[in-house]
Design a protein around this motif. Structure first.
Motif, PDB file in Angstrom:
ATOM      1  N   GLY A  50       0.746  -1.120  -0.032  1.00 49.30           N
ATOM      2  CA  GLY A  50      -0.011   0.378   0.269  1.00 49.30           C
ATOM      3  C   GLY A  50       0.685   1.438   0.328  1.00 49.30           C
ATOM      4  N   LEU A  51       2.050   1.009   0.429  1.00 48.91           N
ATOM      5  CA  LEU A  51       2.355   2.190   1.079  1.00 48.91           C
ATOM      6  C   LEU A  51       3.425   2.690  -0.558  1.00 48.91           C
ATOM      7  CD1 LEU A  51       3.996   2.114   4.662  1.00 48.91           C
ATOM      8  CD2 LEU A  51       2.667   3.325   3.371  1.00 48.91           C
ATOM      9  N   THR A  52       4.081   1.198  -1.309  1.00 48.39           N
ATOM     10  CA  THR A  52       4.310   1.569  -2.632  1.00 48.39           C
ATOM     11  C   THR A  52       3.312   2.329  -3.471  1.00 48.39           C
ATOM     12  OG1 THR A  52       5.460  -0.300  -1.995  1.00 48.39           O
ATOM     13  CG2 THR A  52       5.188   0.550  -3.804  1.00 48.39           C
ATOM     14  N   ALA A  53       1.952   2.089  -3.414  1.00 47.31           N
ATOM     15  CA  ALA A  53       1.360   2.495  -4.211  1.00 47.31           C
ATOM     16  C   ALA A  53       0.840   3.816  -3.852  1.00 47.31           C
ATOM     17  CB  ALA A  53       0.166   1.917  -3.941  1.00 47.31           C
ATOM     18  N   TYR A  54       0.938   4.061  -2.839  1.00 47.84           N
ATOM     19  CA  TYR A  54       0.859   5.597  -2.206  1.00 47.84           C
ATOM     20  C   TYR A  54       1.658   6.548  -3.166  1.00 47.84           C
ATOM     21  CZ  TYR A  54      -2.619   4.903   2.015  1.00 47.84           C
ATOM     22  OH  TYR A  54      -3.816   4.471   2.347  1.00 47.84           O
ATOM     23  N   ALA A  55       3.129   6.277  -2.625  1.00 44.15           N
ATOM     24  CA  ALA A  55       4.296   6.872  -3.061  1.00 44.15           C
ATOM     25  C   ALA A  55       4.252   6.899  -4.561  1.00 44.15           C
ATOM     26  CB  ALA A  55       5.631   5.827  -2.593  1.00 44.15           C
ATOM     27  N   LEU A  56       3.785   5.773  -4.976  1.00 48.44           N
ATOM     28  CA  LEU A  56       3.577   5.994  -7.054  1.00 48.44           C
ATOM     29  C   LEU A  56       3.349   7.322  -7.801  1.00 48.44           C
ATOM     30  CD1 LEU A  56       4.596   4.329  -9.505  1.00 48.44           C
ATOM     31  CD2 LEU A  56       3.403   3.061  -9.503  1.00 48.44           C
ATOM     32  N   LEU A  57       1.645   6.827  -6.540  1.00 45.99           N
ATOM     33  CA  LEU A  57       0.427   8.146  -7.444  1.00 45.99           C
ATOM     34  C   LEU A  57       1.250   9.357  -6.456  1.00 45.99           C
ATOM     35  CD1 LEU A  57      -2.705   5.680  -6.018  1.00 45.99           C
ATOM     36  CD2 LEU A  57      -1.659   6.268  -8.475  1.00 45.99           C
ATOM     37  N   ILE A  58       1.755   9.297  -5.686  1.00 44.92           N
ATOM     38  CA  ILE A  58       2.158  10.878  -5.645  1.00 44.92           C
ATOM     39  C   ILE A  58       3.227  11.490  -6.563  1.00 44.92           C
ATOM     40  CG2 ILE A  58       3.010  12.157  -3.824  1.00 44.92           C
ATOM     41  CD1 ILE A  58       1.229  10.591  -1.773  1.00 44.92           C
ATOM     42  N   GLY A  59       3.671  10.145  -6.696  1.00 43.97           N
ATOM     43  CA  GLY A  59       5.337  10.510  -7.234  1.00 43.97           C
ATOM     44  C   GLY A  59       4.641  11.265  -8.790  1.00 43.97           C
ATOM     45  N   LEU A  60       3.690  10.419  -9.880  1.00 44.13           N
ATOM     46  CA  LEU A  60       3.273   9.820 -10.597  1.00 44.13           C
ATOM     47  C   LEU A  60       3.201  11.733 -11.184  1.00 44.13           C
ATOM     48  CD1 LEU A  60       1.888   7.102 -12.278  1.00 44.13           C
ATOM     49  CD2 LEU A  60       4.005   8.069 -13.226  1.00 44.13           C
ATOM     50  N   GLN A  61       1.904  11.732  -9.747  1.00 44.83           N
ATOM     51  CA  GLN A  61       1.698  13.613  -9.682  1.00 44.83           C
ATOM     52  C   GLN A  61       2.412  14.645  -9.827  1.00 44.83           C
ATOM     53  OE1 GLN A  61       1.100  16.288  -7.357  1.00 44.83           O
ATOM     54  NE2 GLN A  61      -0.644  16.988  -8.615  1.00 44.83           N
ATOM     55  N   TYR A  62       3.533  14.117  -9.091  1.00 38.47           N
ATOM     56  CA  TYR A  62       4.288  15.149  -8.764  1.00 38.47           C
ATOM     57  C   TYR A  62       5.286  15.353 -10.508  1.00 38.47           C
ATOM     58  CZ  TYR A  62       8.241  17.673  -7.597  1.00 38.47           C
ATOM     59  OH  TYR A  62       9.493  18.546  -7.453  1.00 38.47           O
ATOM     60  N   ILE A  63       5.673  14.622 -10.805  1.00 38.68           N
ATOM     61  CA  ILE A  63       5.809  14.369 -12.072  1.00 38.68           C
ATOM     62  C   ILE A  63       4.834  14.750 -13.570  1.00 38.68           C
ATOM     63  CG2 ILE A  63       6.578  12.894 -14.461  1.00 38.68           C
ATOM     64  CD1 ILE A  63       7.844  10.689 -12.185  1.00 38.68           C
ATOM     65  N   VAL A  64       4.033  14.475 -12.740  1.00 40.04           N
ATOM     66  CA  VAL A  64       2.425  15.284 -14.152  1.00 40.04           C
ATOM     67  C   VAL A  64       2.962  17.024 -14.130  1.00 40.04           C
ATOM     68  CG1 VAL A  64       0.405  15.296 -14.590  1.00 40.04           C
ATOM     69  CG2 VAL A  64       1.973  13.081 -14.748  1.00 40.04           C
ATOM     70  N   ALA A  65       2.960  17.105 -12.835  1.00 37.53           N
ATOM     71  CA  ALA A  65       2.908  18.001 -12.489  1.00 37.53           C
ATOM     72  C   ALA A  65       3.969  19.301 -12.757  1.00 37.53           C
ATOM     73  CB  ALA A  65       2.057  18.467 -10.696  1.00 37.53           C
ATOM     74  N   TRP A  66       5.062  19.200 -12.432  1.00 37.45           N
ATOM     75  CA  TRP A  66       6.671  19.514 -12.680  1.00 37.45           C
ATOM     76  C   TRP A  66       6.388  19.392 -14.418  1.00 37.45           C
ATOM     77  CZ3 TRP A  66      10.600  18.083 -15.421  1.00 37.45           C
ATOM     78  CH2 TRP A  66      11.651  18.847 -15.477  1.00 37.45           C
ATOM     79  N   LEU A  67       5.843  18.416 -15.279  1.00 35.64           N
ATOM     80  CA  LEU A  67       5.908  18.703 -16.806  1.00 35.64           C
ATOM     81  C   LEU A  67       5.273  19.596 -17.386  1.00 35.64           C
ATOM     82  CD1 LEU A  67       6.247  14.527 -17.646  1.00 35.64           C
ATOM     83  CD2 LEU A  67       8.006  16.940 -17.974  1.00 35.64           C
ATOM     84  N   SER A  68       4.223  19.620 -16.270  1.00 39.37           N
ATOM     85  CA  SER A  68       3.119  20.442 -16.860  1.00 39.37           C
ATOM     86  C   SER A  68       3.599  22.321 -16.279  1.00 39.37           C
ATOM     87  CB  SER A  68       1.592  20.558 -16.713  1.00 39.37           C
ATOM     88  OG  SER A  68       1.914  21.370 -14.898  1.00 39.37           O
ATOM     89  N   LEU A  69       3.993  21.914 -15.749  1.00 36.75           N
ATOM     90  CA  LEU A  69       4.670  23.290 -15.861  1.00 36.75           C
ATOM     91  C   LEU A  69       6.196  23.687 -16.370  1.00 36.75           C
ATOM     92  CD1 LEU A  69       4.911  25.833 -13.118  1.00 36.75           C
ATOM     93  CD2 LEU A  69       6.775  24.300 -12.364  1.00 36.75           C
ATOM     94  N   HIS A  70       7.067  22.872 -16.783  1.00 36.01           N
ATOM     95  CA  HIS A  70       8.060  22.941 -17.659  1.00 36.01           C
ATOM     96  C   HIS A  70       7.486  23.593 -18.982  1.00 36.01           C
ATOM     97  CE1 HIS A  70       9.570  22.780 -14.072  1.00 36.01           C
ATOM     98  NE2 HIS A  70      10.191  23.587 -13.796  1.00 36.01           N
ATOM     99  N   SER A  71       6.828  22.078 -19.772  1.00 40.97           N
ATOM    100  CA  SER A  71       6.378  22.522 -21.476  1.00 40.97           C
ATOM    101  C   SER A  71       4.990  22.423 -21.427  1.00 40.97           C
ATOM    102  CB  SER A  71       6.110  20.559 -21.284  1.00 40.97           C
ATOM    103  OG  SER A  71       5.561  20.153 -22.228  1.00 40.97           O
ATOM    104  N   ILE A  72       4.787  24.149 -22.468  1.00 41.38           N
ATOM    105  CA  ILE A  72       3.975  24.412 -22.947  1.00 41.38           C
ATOM    106  C   ILE A  72       2.761  23.004 -23.318  1.00 41.38           C
ATOM    107  CG2 ILE A  72       2.422  26.721 -24.013  1.00 41.38           C
ATOM    108  CD1 ILE A  72       4.839  27.954 -23.801  1.00 41.38           C
ATOM    109  N   LYS A  73       3.359  22.930 -24.140  1.00 43.02           N
ATOM    110  CA  LYS A  73       3.080  21.740 -25.341  1.00 43.02           C
ATOM    111  C   LYS A  73       2.038  20.382 -24.234  1.00 43.02           C
ATOM    112  CE  LYS A  73       5.569  21.610 -29.147  1.00 43.02           C
ATOM    113  NZ  LYS A  73       6.266  20.803 -30.240  1.00 43.02           N
ATOM    114  N   PHE A  74       2.282  19.927 -22.824  1.00 44.28           N
ATOM    115  CA  PHE A  74       2.531  19.048 -22.237  1.00 44.28           C
ATOM    116  C   PHE A  74       1.163  19.899 -21.214  1.00 44.28           C
ATOM    117  CE2 PHE A  74       2.223  16.501 -18.095  1.00 44.28           C
ATOM    118  CZ  PHE A  74       2.278  15.067 -18.748  1.00 44.28           C
ATOM    119  N   ASN A  75       1.386  21.079 -20.649  1.00 39.57           N
ATOM    120  CA  ASN A  75       0.737  21.659 -20.032  1.00 39.57           C
ATOM    121  C   ASN A  75      -1.002  21.306 -21.108  1.00 39.57           C
ATOM    122  OD1 ASN A  75      -0.326  23.039 -17.903  1.00 39.57           O
ATOM    123  ND2 ASN A  75      -0.702  24.821 -19.038  1.00 39.57           N
TER     124      ASN A  75
END
Length: 155
Positions: A50-75
């Motif tokens: 369960g903790l691995t799943a939490y970390a994976l989901l939150i990590g993916l959300q962080y990556i998507v937020a970071w990419l959308s902040l740094h890439s207009i196309k991705f955003n």
């Protein structure tokens, strides 16, 4: 323990994890709740899994937020754009149809924002998080309009 770790992970990941900014954020929030329920109710799922799943989901959300902040196309792929539903006394029918919004829903949003007259309203914007922003008619000719990021032709 799962509840404590979920709270800790959410605090460490920041406010963005629980915002209503786009569809991906909603999916992450629902998935976190589902994961919590699975850990809590299913004895075959270990706390470590369960903790691995939490970390994976939150990590993916962080990556998507970071990419959308740094890439207009991705955003643009991840986030919807705001749409004008009402502007300077006119309902924008194409935007109403595209967003499946009724005129009565716009009127309700206007009333909810304390307006009694349509003449006091400059615009109603359907925001990326699904809320409606009601913009008061202004007598000033400010060059920094809150509508500057909205393309009226796309609405």
């Amino acid at each position: 323990m799962s509840y404590i770790f979920l709270i800790l992970f959410l605090r460490l990941s920041g406010k963005r994890t629980l915002t209503k900014m786009n569809a991906f954020d909603l999916v992450v929030t629902v998935a976190l709740g589902s994961t919590f329920a699975t850990i809590f109710l299913n004895k075959q799922v270990s706390l470590a899994e369960g903790l691995t799943a939490y970390a994976l989901l939150i990590g993916l959300q962080y990556i998507v937020a970071w990419l959308s902040l740094h890439s207009i196309k991705f955003n643009k792929i991840i986030k919807a754009s705001p749409d004008l539903l009402y502007y300077q006394g006119q309902f924008i029918e194409s935007a109403l149809n595209k967003n499946r919004v009724l005129k009565s829903e716009i009127m309700q949003a206007i009333r909810s924002n304390g307006f009694s007259s349509m003449e006091d309203v400059e615009a109603v914007v359907f925001e990326t998080n699904g809320s409606m922003s009601v913009i008061k008619r202004s007598s000033s000719n400010s060059k920094t309009s809150t509508l500057s990021d909205i393309d009226p032709k796309k609405s």
